[in-house]
Design an enzyme around this catalytic site. Structure first.
Site, short mmCIF file in Angstrom:
data_model
loop_
_atom_site.label_atom_id
_atom_site.label_comp_id
_atom_site.label_asym_id
_atom_site.label_seq_id
_atom_site.Cartn_x
_atom_site.Cartn_y
_atom_site.Cartn_z
CB SER A 66 -0.92 0.02 1.21
OG SER A 66 -1.81 -1.08 1.21
CD GLN A 67 -0.37 7.05 -1.86
OE1 GLN A 67 -1.56 6.78 -1.99
NE2 GLN A 67 0.14 8.20 -2.26
#
Length: 414
Positions: free
Chosen positions: A77-78
């Site tokens: 994930s970011q």
């Protein structure tokens, strides 16, 4: 010579890690010293092996698995979303934590840092190769206190329940009952919930004291959906709105009843109508609360419309849209002429009923602005589902087993 050499040398992983943490701290995604320490300590590069250091520490997702068509089905994930969700989860030393969606193992390593040696983290993934990869990454990073389990995340992990914290790193249209049942009554469950259409928010649920669960705030974020063991996500059903692939609309399952691909193909090539809303926003202001309002109000909830540069004059690279028959309307904005640093929102309609659809959306935006914009919305899973009252800002989102409510906390609902 020495100074020039130092200035041009590549940054080390530690330097990049601190630079990333500095950015997230400045942006307000990191708010506590505990999350800051975890983000500055856990080596993200060891959880995305094979990618350049600059990629490992960019504030972006890193795909780790694709399907046969090359579409990403699992990713790291970011970092800003990772930090934001850790802050929402509020993990404390000694906590027992269950994570649904092991991915690379990076988030589990951060959780282990937060729980400390007295805590325990169990992380579950549906794919054997991801489980093996997460275990290897955690071992390489020297992380202990984490158990990586192969299984169906929807079922949780009953053998070690209850947990003080449960967090999902996959999107869910419905919160599985097992997650609620396996949570300590004083615990916290964090879920990226897809509420309607493309509108998704990460919601930390806590007990309401009456057998139900209430969201302690929410943040906008989208995740790959929870899926069954042995399956891959369904192929993309994006609709080509120009006939050239330059602009596409991505319907979700709850959009399909009112979104006709054949009727919408090429619709952006038709004449369009622009309807101003009289609603103004600042340059850096998010549209997320308006998206949430439209998700609750529209029969065909908002979908993501994405386009390449200059695909259609005035069309944002990414915005929300809805459709009815062969007509489409999307959100837009224009800089005001008063010399200020603000924008007026407008809606652009295409197709035979596009003007009426844009006018409907503009009216909804004006209603939200006038009555609900300055009031927070609470997302809940009540034990007793109340009667919906849309005109006063209370909505019931139907689900097979755990219906949810979205309530704007105006004077009517205090």
């Amino acid at each position: 010579m020495s100074d020039q050499h130092t200035a041009s040398r590549p940054s080390t992983a530690e330097e990049l890690r601190h630079q990333l943490a500095d950015r997230l701290l400045a942006d307000g995604k990191i708010r506590t010293s505990a999350v800051e320490a975890a983000m500055r300590t856990v080596p993200r590069e060891l959880f995305v092996p094979g990618v350049p250091l600059t990629t490992a520490y960019a504030d972006d997702i890193v795909s780790i698995k694709t399907d046969e068509a090359g579409t990403s089905i699992s990713a790291a994930s970011q970092p800003r979303i990772v930090a934001m969700m850790l802050e929402q989860l509020k993990v404390e030393p000694g906590h027992r934590v269950l994570e649904l969606g092991a991915g690379t193992g990076y988030n589990a390593a951060l959780l282990a840092h937060l729980t400390g040696p007295a805590g325990r983290v169990v992380t579950i993934d549906v794919d054997d190769d991801l489980v093996r990869g997460a275990r290897a990454n955690l071992a390489q990073a020297g992380v202990t206190g984490v158990d990586v389990v192969l299984g169906d995340g929807r079922l949780g992990h009953p053998s070690e329940a209850p947990f003080d914290r449960i967090t999902a790193t996959v999107g869910a249209f419905e919160v599985p009952r097992a997650w609620l049942d396996q949570l300590n009554p004083a615990g916290r469950l964090l879920v990226p919930v897809r509420l309607a259409g493309a509108v998704s928010r990460t919601v930390p649920f806590v007990s309401d004291g009456h057998g139900g669960w209430v969201g302690d705030g929410s943040e906008m974020a989208g995740f790959m959906p929870l899926r069954d063991p042995g399956t891959t996500p369904a192929a993309s059903s994006a609709i080509d709105l120009t006939g050239t692939g330059a602009a596409t609309l991505q319907p979700n399952r709850d959009n399909l009843h009112a979104t006709d691909p054949a009727a919408l193909t090429g619709v952006l090539n038709t004449r369009h109508t622009t309807v101003p809303t009289g609603v103004f926003v600042g340059r850096q202001e998010s549209f997320e609360q308006l998206y949430l309002w439209l998700a609750c109000r529209l029969a065909n909830p908002p979908m993501w419309l994405r386009s390449s540069k200059d695909a259609v004059p005035g069309l944002p690279a990414q915005t929300m849209a809805t459709a009815a028959g062969g007509s489409l309307a999307h959100l837009g904005y224009h800089l005001t002429e008063d010399g200020g640093d603000r924008f007026e929102l407008d809606f652009h309609g295409y197709g035979p009923g596009g003007a009426d659809l844009a006018a409907q959306l503009a009216a909804e935006a004006a209603l939200w602005d006038h009555r609900f914009r300055n009031h927070p919305a609470t997302i809940a899973i009540p034990a007793m589902v109340p009667t919906a009252d849309p005109d006063r800002g209370r909505f019931v989102l139907a689900r097979p087993t755990t219906p949810m409510t979205v309530t704007w906390n105006t004077e009517d609902h205090r």
